[in-house]
Scaffold this active site. Structure first.
Site: not given
Ligand code: DAT
Ligand code: MG
Length: 140
Positions: A53, A61, A89, A95, A106, A120, A134
Site C-alpha cells: 500500500y 486511512f 476491478r 471501493t 463489493r 470491502n 504486487e
Molecule cells: P481500491 O481497493 O478500490 O483499489 P484504493 O486503492 O483507493 O481502493 O484504496 C485501498 C484501500 O484503502 C481500499 O480498498 C479501502 C481503503 N480506503 C480507500 N479510501 C479510503 C477512505 N477514504 N477511507 C478509509 N479507507 C479507505
Molecule cells: Mg487500489
C-alpha cells in the site's frame, strides 16, 4: 485478433476470509473465465503491507488499513486472463461497498453496518505496472 493474457493480484481480505466468502469470490472469478494460477493463504506482516500500500502512505486511512489487513489471514491469488486487470476491478465494484453496484462482489456481499470502507472484501491490482509490482511482492 490477438488475445493478450494479463495477470493480476487478487487478495481476499481478512473480512472475506472471516465471513467464509472465499469460495464465492473465487467462484465469480472462475465463472468469468479467468484462471487461478497460484494461491496462498497467509497472515501478512506489516513490512509486506506497507510496501503493498505504498501509494497510500501518509493518507489519513493508511494506518487503520494496514492494521485491518493484519487482523486475520488473507488469500492472495495470481489470476490470469484476457484484460483481467480491468475485468477483475469491474467484478469487484467500486471501493465503498455502500455505493458499489449490485452484481459486483463489493455491491452484493460487502456489508454496511457502519463498518469502515476498508472492509470491502477484495483487493485487485489497478494497472499492469502495479500488477507486476504486487505479484512480485506476494509471490516472489
Ligand atoms: P481500491 O481497493 O478500490 O483499489 P484504493 O486503492 O483507493 O481502493 O484504496 C485501498 C484501500 O484503502 C481500499 O480498498 C479501502 C481503503 N480506503 C480507500 N479510501 C479510503 C477512505 N477514504 N477511507 C478509509 N479507507 C479507505
Ligand atoms: Mg487500489
Amino acid at each position: 485478433m490477438t488475445t493478450e493474457i494479463e495477470e493480476t493480484l487478487v487478495i481476499v481480505k481478512p473480512d472475506g476470509v472471516a465471513r467464509n466468502l472465499t469460495g464465492e469470490i473465487l467462484r465469480r472469478i472462475e465463472a468469468k473465465g479467468y484462471q487461478l494460477v497460484d494461491i496462498r493463504m497467509l497472515l501478512a506482516d506489516r513490512e509486506l503491507l506497507e510496501k503493498h500500500y505504498a501509494e497510500h502512505e501518509g493518507k489519513p486511512f493508511f494506518e487503520s488499513l494496514v492494521e485491518f489487513m493484519q487482523s486475520g489471514p488473507v488469500i492472495a491469488v495470481r489470476v490470469a486472463g484476457h484484460r483481467v486487470i480491468e475485468g477483475f476491478r469491474s467484478l469487484a465494484g467500486s471501493t465503498d461497498p455502500s455505493s458499489a453496484a449490485p452484481g459486483t462482489i463489493r455491491g452484493d456481499l460487502g456489508r454496511d453496518w457502519g463498518l469502515a470502507v476498508q472492509q470491502n472484501l477484495v483487493h485487485g491490482s489497478d494497472a499492469p505496472e502495479s500488477a507486476a509490482r504486487e505479484l512480485a511482492l506476494w509471490f516472489g
